[in-house]
Write an enzyme that holds these catalytic residues in place. Sequence first.
Site, PDB file in Angstrom:
ATOM      1  CE  LYS A 168     -18.412 -52.011  80.453  1.00 39.25           C
ATOM      2  NZ  LYS A 168     -19.041 -52.084  82.014  1.00 39.25           N
TER       3      LYS A 168
ATOM      4  CE  LYS B 112     -13.013 -48.846  83.149  1.00 43.51           C
ATOM      5  NZ  LYS B 112     -13.898 -48.553  83.732  1.00 43.51           N
TER       6      LYS B 112
ATOM      7  CE  LYS C  26     -18.462 -51.313  90.189  1.00 40.75           C
ATOM      8  NZ  LYS C  26     -19.539 -51.137  88.878  1.00 40.75           N
TER       9      LYS C  26
HETATM   10  P1  ATP Z   1     -17.825 -53.006  85.673  1.00 41.11           P
HETATM   11  O1  ATP Z   1     -16.059 -53.418  85.031  1.00 41.11           O
HETATM   12  O2  ATP Z   1     -18.538 -53.895  85.908  1.00 41.11           O
HETATM   13  O3  ATP Z   1     -17.614 -51.657  83.942  1.00 41.11           O
HETATM   14  P2  ATP Z   1     -16.283 -50.727  86.301  1.00 41.11           P
HETATM   15  O4  ATP Z   1     -15.539 -51.008  87.473  1.00 41.11           O
HETATM   16  O5  ATP Z   1     -15.794 -50.033  85.288  1.00 41.11           O
HETATM   17  O6  ATP Z   1     -17.123 -51.191  86.461  1.00 41.11           O
HETATM   18  P3  ATP Z   1     -18.760 -48.646  87.387  1.00 41.11           P
HETATM   19  O7  ATP Z   1     -19.690 -48.827  87.825  1.00 41.11           O
HETATM   20  O8  ATP Z   1     -18.846 -48.770  85.686  1.00 41.11           O
HETATM   21  O9  ATP Z   1     -17.319 -49.326  87.462  1.00 41.11           O
HETATM   22  O10 ATP Z   1     -18.388 -46.940  87.196  1.00 41.11           O
HETATM   23  C1  ATP Z   1     -18.927 -46.212  88.362  1.00 41.11           C
HETATM   24  C2  ATP Z   1     -17.876 -45.356  88.504  1.00 41.11           C
HETATM   25  O11 ATP Z   1     -15.800 -45.379  88.854  1.00 41.11           O
HETATM   26  C3  ATP Z   1     -18.029 -44.420  87.104  1.00 41.11           C
HETATM   27  O12 ATP Z   1     -17.866 -43.161  87.376  1.00 41.11           O
HETATM   28  C4  ATP Z   1     -16.584 -44.513  86.899  1.00 41.11           C
HETATM   29  O13 ATP Z   1     -16.288 -43.587  85.895  1.00 41.11           O
HETATM   30  C5  ATP Z   1     -15.468 -44.878  87.360  1.00 41.11           C
HETATM   31  N1  ATP Z   1     -14.060 -45.501  87.519  1.00 41.11           N
HETATM   32  C6  ATP Z   1     -13.912 -46.904  87.600  1.00 41.11           C
HETATM   33  N2  ATP Z   1     -12.878 -47.701  86.608  1.00 41.11           N
HETATM   34  C7  ATP Z   1     -12.463 -46.592  87.041  1.00 41.11           C
HETATM   35  C8  ATP Z   1     -11.103 -46.382  87.444  1.00 41.11           C
HETATM   36  N3  ATP Z   1     -10.566 -46.841  87.083  1.00 41.11           N
HETATM   37  N4  ATP Z   1     -10.740 -44.860  87.121  1.00 41.11           N
HETATM   38  C9  ATP Z   1     -10.909 -44.162  87.522  1.00 41.11           C
HETATM   39  N5  ATP Z   1     -12.835 -44.202  88.127  1.00 41.11           N
HETATM   40  C10 ATP Z   1     -13.302 -45.423  87.499  1.00 41.11           C
END
Ligand code: ATP
Length: 337
Positions: free
Chosen positions: A113, A200, A203
Amino acid sequence: MPKQRILSGVQPTGNLHIGNYLGAIRNWVENQVNYENFFCVVDLHALTAPHNPNELAEHTRRTAALYIACGIDPQQSTIFVQSHISAHAELTWLLNCITPLNWLERMIQFKEKAIKQGENVNAGLLDYPVLMASDILLYQADLVPVGEDQKQHLELTRDIVVRFNDQFGSDRDVPILKLPEPLIRKEGARVMSLTDGTSKMSKSDPSEMSRIHLLDDADTIAKKIKRCKTDTIRELEFDNPDRPECHNLLSLYAILSGKTKEAVQAECADMRGWGDFKPLLAETVINSLQPIQTKYYEVVNEKGYLDRVLKAGREKAGAIAFETLKQVKSALGFLLP
Ligand code: ATP
Ligand code: LTN
């Protein structure tokens, strides 16, 4: 036997997507009755990336409403907002002072990040895993259900617990802080981006086309799947490392349709490539999200309902959190008021 305690959370950094659902929230829902559950909207974490103050409150509400829409039952589980309980920020400070800096500098998510954010990296981004450890430890959680990307943060949480208990509680029969275990289900633990099968779904990816939001309408979902990255090979298969997109899309279909890998492989053998598969995947995604969307609009349209859920959550979670904080402060030798 008392039930084991679960704690998990999602950041209100944007619209939740199917990665958040399949990697995390779906697993919270499935085992809800077997545990004592605490699900937090981690809004303090949202400040570690540049954020819009005009959107934070709304995204926090939306995330909490989506927990309920995905099947979290406020009668079974405590839903609350991290910033409503000041113990999270306070414990973070205390744990900061026992966490070696180089443990934080090693974190993969920080490094990734920090590169993405360029010059905009704040100290909170480095400290992010200590805040996460505080979320977990305040509730003395036994288990933490998350996606694969959070594994390293949970290992750090465990290291902090061992260090804290050793340094400040070695004379106690019952450890001050409980050692939590990660709960990472293999299936769905890492849903990949629709525009790049090697990164991955996230968001914070600038492209909306890279992910399917839980609230996307049918046309948007169909369009995203139609345009998503594939390859020119007609045969559809799992597990070919040279075809990450193919593996990702087939896995998504398997999980959402409830079919085994073998059944999907057999079904795909009769297809004429992506032209046949994509509409089927789109229909499956649309049908899976439809009940979540219906419930979501019910929740947000019932005046006062969400506020009541969050108030009850705050009271229940707060009582536990402040008790743990008191014990930690006492162990650290503070003069208690
Ligand atoms: P950001 O991009 O803002 O970091 P994010 O999409 O990675 O957001 P988080 O809020 O960080 O989402 O994650 C919330 C939950 O969703 C965590 O348990 C994380 O492991 C899970 N998660 C996030 N992205 C994925 C993915 N692509 N596949 C499976 N699990 C995910
Ligand atoms: N860092 C997590 C979100 C998170 C979390 C938690 C997950 C913050 N605090 C406590 C489980 C338990 C992420 O998914 N990015």
